[in-house]
Design a protein around this motif. Structure first.
Motif, mmCIF file in Angstrom:
data_model
loop_
_atom_site.group_PDB
_atom_site.id
_atom_site.type_symbol
_atom_site.label_atom_id
_atom_site.label_comp_id
_atom_site.label_asym_id
_atom_site.label_seq_id
_atom_site.Cartn_x
_atom_site.Cartn_y
_atom_site.Cartn_z
ATOM 1 N N GLU A 1 0.898 -1.340 -0.056
ATOM 2 C CA GLU A 1 0.022 0.079 -0.080
ATOM 3 C C GLU A 1 0.871 1.167 -0.008
ATOM 4 O O GLU A 1 0.593 2.128 -0.875
ATOM 5 C CB GLU A 1 -0.869 -0.111 1.291
ATOM 6 N N LEU A 2 1.952 1.083 0.701
ATOM 7 C CA LEU A 2 3.070 2.284 0.787
ATOM 8 C C LEU A 2 3.492 2.667 -0.616
ATOM 9 O O LEU A 2 3.447 3.769 -1.087
ATOM 10 C CB LEU A 2 4.180 1.919 1.484
ATOM 11 N N PHE A 3 3.841 1.668 -1.245
ATOM 12 C CA PHE A 3 4.212 1.870 -2.654
ATOM 13 C C PHE A 3 3.193 2.166 -3.712
ATOM 14 O O PHE A 3 3.206 3.147 -4.645
ATOM 15 C CB PHE A 3 5.130 0.516 -3.260
ATOM 16 N N LEU A 4 2.078 1.588 -3.720
ATOM 17 C CA LEU A 4 0.721 2.084 -4.419
ATOM 18 C C LEU A 4 0.484 3.504 -4.058
ATOM 19 O O LEU A 4 0.041 4.225 -4.909
ATOM 20 C CB LEU A 4 -0.460 1.198 -3.969
ATOM 21 N N ARG A 5 0.629 3.907 -3.013
ATOM 22 C CA ARG A 5 0.342 5.543 -2.733
ATOM 23 C C ARG A 5 1.277 6.197 -3.559
ATOM 24 O O ARG A 5 1.178 7.579 -3.534
ATOM 25 C CB ARG A 5 0.265 5.747 -1.302
ATOM 26 N N HIS A 6 2.526 5.961 -3.727
ATOM 27 C CA HIS A 6 3.537 6.586 -4.245
ATOM 28 C C HIS A 6 3.570 6.445 -5.798
ATOM 29 O O HIS A 6 4.615 6.735 -6.424
ATOM 30 C CB HIS A 6 4.741 6.471 -3.673
ATOM 31 N N GLY A 7 2.652 5.737 -6.419
ATOM 32 C CA GLY A 7 2.379 5.771 -7.983
ATOM 33 C C GLY A 7 2.873 4.382 -8.585
ATOM 34 O O GLY A 7 2.962 4.343 -9.714
ATOM 35 N N CYS A 8 3.384 3.591 -7.656
ATOM 36 C CA CYS A 8 3.804 2.240 -8.264
ATOM 37 C C CYS A 8 2.958 1.317 -8.637
ATOM 38 O O CYS A 8 1.453 1.307 -8.191
ATOM 39 C CB CYS A 8 4.663 1.342 -7.099
ATOM 40 N N ARG A 9 3.121 0.484 -9.619
ATOM 41 C CA ARG A 9 1.996 -0.670 -9.985
ATOM 42 C C ARG A 9 2.330 -1.803 -9.341
ATOM 43 O O ARG A 9 3.567 -2.092 -8.917
ATOM 44 C CB ARG A 9 1.913 -0.787 -11.310
ATOM 45 N N VAL A 10 1.486 -2.609 -8.833
ATOM 46 C CA VAL A 10 1.620 -3.984 -7.910
ATOM 47 C C VAL A 10 0.962 -5.072 -8.546
ATOM 48 O O VAL A 10 -0.251 -5.056 -8.967
ATOM 49 C CB VAL A 10 1.357 -3.488 -6.410
ATOM 50 N N THR A 11 1.411 -6.098 -8.508
ATOM 51 C CA THR A 11 0.793 -7.539 -8.698
ATOM 52 C C THR A 11 1.038 -8.265 -7.503
ATOM 53 O O THR A 11 2.129 -8.444 -7.098
ATOM 54 C CB THR A 11 1.714 -8.044 -9.940
ATOM 55 N N LEU A 12 -0.092 -8.462 -6.991
ATOM 56 C CA LEU A 12 -0.207 -9.355 -5.474
ATOM 57 C C LEU A 12 -0.335 -10.763 -5.922
ATOM 58 O O LEU A 12 -1.543 -11.103 -6.528
ATOM 59 C CB LEU A 12 -1.276 -8.898 -4.797
ATOM 60 N N ILE A 13 0.398 -11.686 -5.921
ATOM 61 C CA ILE A 13 0.541 -13.155 -5.896
ATOM 62 C C ILE A 13 -0.228 -13.855 -4.635
ATOM 63 O O ILE A 13 0.715 -13.633 -3.670
ATOM 64 C CB ILE A 13 1.783 -13.796 -6.489
ATOM 65 N N THR A 14 -1.138 -14.345 -4.527
ATOM 66 C CA THR A 14 -1.834 -15.002 -3.299
ATOM 67 C C THR A 14 -1.876 -16.376 -3.292
ATOM 68 O O THR A 14 -2.315 -16.954 -3.839
ATOM 69 C CB THR A 14 -3.059 -14.254 -3.198
ATOM 70 N N PRO A 15 -0.970 -17.024 -2.495
ATOM 71 C CA PRO A 15 -1.182 -18.603 -2.213
ATOM 72 C C PRO A 15 -2.396 -18.973 -1.918
ATOM 73 O O PRO A 15 -3.461 -18.728 -0.926
ATOM 74 C CB PRO A 15 -0.178 -19.042 -1.185
ATOM 75 N N GLN B 1 -3.784 -0.322 -11.519
ATOM 76 C CA GLN B 1 -2.757 0.007 -10.609
ATOM 77 C C GLN B 1 -2.320 -1.299 -9.955
ATOM 78 O O GLN B 1 -1.145 -1.587 -9.343
ATOM 79 C CB GLN B 1 -3.102 0.963 -9.559
ATOM 80 N N LEU B 2 -3.478 -2.183 -9.665
ATOM 81 C CA LEU B 2 -3.380 -3.337 -8.818
ATOM 82 C C LEU B 2 -3.973 -4.574 -9.545
ATOM 83 O O LEU B 2 -4.987 -4.690 -9.662
ATOM 84 C CB LEU B 2 -3.898 -3.067 -7.499
ATOM 85 N N THR B 3 -3.084 -5.727 -9.649
ATOM 86 C CA THR B 3 -3.514 -6.929 -10.115
ATOM 87 C C THR B 3 -3.328 -7.810 -9.070
ATOM 88 O O THR B 3 -2.449 -7.946 -8.582
ATOM 89 C CB THR B 3 -2.641 -7.257 -11.576
ATOM 90 N N GLN B 4 -4.328 -8.950 -8.953
ATOM 91 C CA GLN B 4 -4.216 -9.959 -8.212
ATOM 92 C C GLN B 4 -4.167 -11.386 -9.101
ATOM 93 O O GLN B 4 -4.961 -11.634 -9.919
ATOM 94 C CB GLN B 4 -5.336 -10.063 -7.177
ATOM 95 N N LEU B 5 -3.217 -12.072 -8.747
ATOM 96 C CA LEU B 5 -3.066 -13.379 -9.281
ATOM 97 C C LEU B 5 -3.060 -14.486 -8.343
ATOM 98 O O LEU B 5 -2.308 -14.361 -7.018
ATOM 99 C CB LEU B 5 -1.967 -13.379 -10.200
#
Length: 483
Positions: A37-51, A74-78
């Motif tokens: 969330e910290l990096f998302l708030r600063h404009g980064c794109r995030v891919t969250l890989i969830t087991p 901005q956020l993708t979940q795989l």
């Protein structure tokens, strides 16, 4: 048209794209999501890989809330669908440690997921429990790799220095080469009695993972940790100047990391509403909040001692009771453990809940004057954030080492003579009441807690150390991509 497309592609190429891989349990999932969330708030794109599947419904719910809080661009979940694990082949029955091992044995499934991401990854950030099995994967794909460390800098120093101790006694087990105290350059000694019990248990899964991963810390690009200089100045300095382990990568303190907006929806609205209404009716700093975390089950033989201590201490209290390891929804009634008479006395003095609560909202309420906790690092940092004095009662794992941090910096007390709450002797109500009274009446403790609260707010505020380090890290990744 071609020029616009080229500009768009160039713009996308410069976006910092991070992949996060958390592990089992809210104590590991929360720090990972908060860092993301910290990096998302600063404009980064995030891919969250969830087991998948997760161990608890609480984890599944939190992941869903996190993913719904940010736009899809901005956020993708795989999903990482875990390979089956035969529990009889692993030396543990703990559902969370079984999940740690299942994820470690499934990381070979990651390369096609990571290599297909677009734009290409700037960095991969994963849970601390996955270091050794992931090194071959990340080494092949050639991008910077970081871990999200889920405990204190003091605990990280112990974890890192373990490789130094092991190198001095080749082939020996920690139970034999760890003496009465662990001397680590730059920090106060750690007593053997504070070492995680499972590390001293030969051939435990915990011991194996620690022994495999400690020497591989130096192969990472960096370590993100939920702490800040005012809270752990000595440990952070020792880690970053090479005294703990030569060649250790930068330890980046991004704390204090506290619950984000998406987490608030995970609490039970009905329970939270009634609790907050009750707290609103209490005097300032008059209530004792008691909670031993989302994973720590309270032994039934200890329940009566806690109840008697809360009654005897003389303060109103809010007690979150957990009678089983996974999830918060309890099948057994507390009255069946306490008996009718003791239950009646408890309900006259305070509130007892067994459902999920918004801990950050509770700890931050003006009526709460002290926090009795198991010493989990997330809980300790939350108390520091709100300037609430702490009584720490470690139950397992890193919790004694973390309790030493709040004791040394003066914001909490730790009842060392009680031992491990989940393993050792039952503490009677009289002792518990005495410790609660000390926490609630100690003026110097309360003053220091307020001072540390101010330091925490400054570190997390605009222009604070957290923001400075986040921007510096993003700039570093951007330069690496452009070179």
């Amino acid at each position: 048209m071609a020029m616009n497309e080229a500009k768009l592609l160039s713009s996308e190429a410069m976006v910092v794209h991070l992949a996060f891989l958390p592990s089992a349990g809210l104590g590991h999932l929360n720090p990972c999501l908060r860092t993301a969330e910290l990096f998302l708030r600063h404009g980064c794109r995030v891919t969250l890989i969830t087991p998948k599947p997760t161990v608890s419904t609480a984890e599944s719910n939190l992941i869903a809330l996190f993913c719904s809080a940010f736009p899809s661009h901005q956020l993708t979940q795989l999903d990482l669908n875990l390979s089956p694990l035969d529990p009889t082949q692993v030396n543990t029955t703990d559902p969370f440690w079984l999940q740690f091992e299942a994820i470690r044995r499934s990381v070979h499934l990651l390369p096609p997921i990571l290599s297909s991401l677009s734009p290409p990854l700037s960095a991969f950030i994963h849970d601390v429990t996955l270091i050794s099995p992931l090194l071959p994967v990340t080494g092949t794909l050639c991008f910077p790799t970081y871990i999200c460390f889920t405990s204190s800098a003091r605990m990280l120093a112990f974890f890192a220095h373990l490789s130094v101790l092991a190198a001095r006694s080749p082939g020996a087990k920690p139970c034999s080469f760890i003496g009465d105290a662990v001397e680590i350059p730059g920090i106060a000694p750690i007593a053997r009695s504070s070492v995680p019990p499972l590390l001293l248990e030969p051939d435990s899964l915990f011991e194996r993972i620690f022994m495999e991963d400690s020497p591989n810390l130096t192969k990472l690009s960096g370590i993100f940790i939920n702490s800040f200089e005012e809270l752990e100045e000595d440990a952070l300095a020792a880690l970053n100047d090479g005294r703990v382990v030569p060649g250790l990568p930068p330890v980046v303190a991004l704390g204090p990391s506290v619950p984000c907006k998406f987490e608030k929806a995970s609490s039970s609205k009905n329970c939270s509403g009634s609790i907050m209404k009750w707290l609103d009716e209490q005097s300032a700093e008059s209530v004792v909040y008691v909670c031993f975390g989302n994973k720590t089950e309270t032994r039934k033989e200890q329940i009566k001692g806690i109840a008697n201590g809360l009654i005897e201490c003389g303060y109103k209290f809010l007690w979150v009771v957990k009678l089983k390891k996974v999830d918060k929804e309890e099948e057994e009634e507390l009255e069946g453990v306490l008996g009718n008479e003791l239950m009646r006395k408890v309900e006259e003095k305070g509130i007892v809940v067994k459902t999920w609560v918004d801990q950050m909202e509770i700890v931050g309420h003006p009526a709460v004057g002290g926090f009795v906790t198991h010493g989990g690092w997330n809980s300790l940092v939350e108390a520091v954030w709100h300037g609430v004095p702490i009584l720490s009662w470690p139950h397992n794992g890193d919790q004694k080492i973390c309790s030493e941090v709040v004791q040394m910096c003066g914001v909490g007390i730790w009842a060392e003579e009680w031992g491990w709450g989940s393993l050792e002797t039952v503490v009677n109500g009289e002792e518990i009441a005495k410790a609660i009274k000390e926490m609630m009446s100690n003026v110097s403790l309360r003053i220091k807690a307020k001072e540390m609260k101010d330091a925490a707010r400054k570190a997390a505020g605009i222009g604070g150390s957290c923001e400075v380090k986040i921007k510096r890290q993003i700039e570093e990744w951007t330069v690496e991509e452009g070179s």
